[in-house]
Design a protein around this motif. Sequence first.
Motif, PDB file in Angstrom:
ATOM      1  N   ILE A  13      32.167  17.735  26.469  1.00 11.64           N
ATOM      2  CA  ILE A  13      31.135  17.310  27.574  1.00 11.64           C
ATOM      3  C   ILE A  13      31.071  16.099  27.899  1.00 11.64           C
ATOM      4  CG2 ILE A  13      29.040  17.928  28.889  1.00 11.64           C
ATOM      5  CD1 ILE A  13      29.289  20.497  27.522  1.00 11.64           C
ATOM      6  N   TYR A  14      30.382  15.493  26.856  1.00 13.48           N
ATOM      7  CA  TYR A  14      30.649  13.888  26.897  1.00 13.48           C
ATOM      8  C   TYR A  14      31.818  13.179  27.206  1.00 13.48           C
ATOM      9  CZ  TYR A  14      29.179   9.156  25.544  1.00 13.48           C
ATOM     10  OH  TYR A  14      29.240   7.825  25.505  1.00 13.48           O
ATOM     11  N   MET A  15      32.711  13.687  26.553  1.00 13.27           N
ATOM     12  CA  MET A  15      33.962  12.723  26.941  1.00 13.27           C
ATOM     13  C   MET A  15      34.252  13.137  28.175  1.00 13.27           C
ATOM     14  SD  MET A  15      36.001  13.354  23.393  1.00 13.27           S
ATOM     15  CE  MET A  15      37.498  12.706  24.037  1.00 13.27           C
ATOM     16  N   LEU A  16      34.284  14.242  28.675  1.00 14.87           N
ATOM     17  CA  LEU A  16      34.747  14.461  30.135  1.00 14.87           C
ATOM     18  C   LEU A  16      34.093  13.758  31.094  1.00 14.87           C
ATOM     19  CD1 LEU A  16      35.730  18.036  30.081  1.00 14.87           C
ATOM     20  CD2 LEU A  16      37.349  16.308  30.275  1.00 14.87           C
ATOM     21  N   LYS A  17      32.465  13.577  30.898  1.00 14.11           N
ATOM     22  CA  LYS A  17      31.635  12.975  31.894  1.00 14.11           C
ATOM     23  C   LYS A  17      32.071  11.402  32.007  1.00 14.11           C
ATOM     24  CE  LYS A  17      27.808  15.683  32.138  1.00 14.11           C
ATOM     25  NZ  LYS A  17      26.333  15.814  31.924  1.00 14.11           N
ATOM     26  N   LEU A  18      32.459  10.868  30.563  1.00 20.32           N
ATOM     27  CA  LEU A  18      32.833   9.457  30.258  1.00 20.32           C
ATOM     28  C   LEU A  18      34.159   9.363  30.933  1.00 20.32           C
ATOM     29  CD1 LEU A  18      31.853   6.718  29.141  1.00 20.32           C
ATOM     30  CD2 LEU A  18      33.323   7.567  27.219  1.00 20.32           C
ATOM     31  N   TYR A  19      34.945  10.090  30.914  1.00 19.23           N
ATOM     32  CA  TYR A  19      36.380   9.955  31.769  1.00 19.23           C
ATOM     33  C   TYR A  19      36.223   9.915  33.026  1.00 19.23           C
ATOM     34  CZ  TYR A  19      41.178  10.628  33.019  1.00 19.23           C
ATOM     35  OH  TYR A  19      42.207  10.457  33.688  1.00 19.23           O
ATOM     36  N   ASN A  20      35.573  10.829  33.663  1.00 19.67           N
ATOM     37  CA  ASN A  20      35.284  11.064  34.967  1.00 19.67           C
ATOM     38  C   ASN A  20      34.508   9.646  35.390  1.00 19.67           C
ATOM     39  OD1 ASN A  20      34.993  11.747  37.565  1.00 19.67           O
ATOM     40  ND2 ASN A  20      33.313  13.227  37.148  1.00 19.67           N
TER      41      ASN A  20
END
Length: 83
Positions: A13-20
């Motif tokens: 979840i954190y990685m996807l938010k950061l990527y976004n």
Amino acid sequence: MILMATSIVLTPIYMLKLYNKVMLGPVTNISIKQLNDLDLYEYITLIPLALLVLLLGIYPNIILEYLDISVVDLMKIIEFTTK
């Protein structure tokens, strides 16, 4: 155990938010906004490389046939020195 399960759920979840935020967010740097896309010569260079990567990904035996002989010889040398 609960901590591990929580980290397994929260990390993506954190990685996807950061990527976004980093990759898909608005461009704030003016010098980056002025960059152009690839021109014709860059496409001419990249298309054959991309096709080669795709071909080797689908059919890697094109290169592996040539590597097999040297790997077998190397394995014989290693086997001989370990005895």
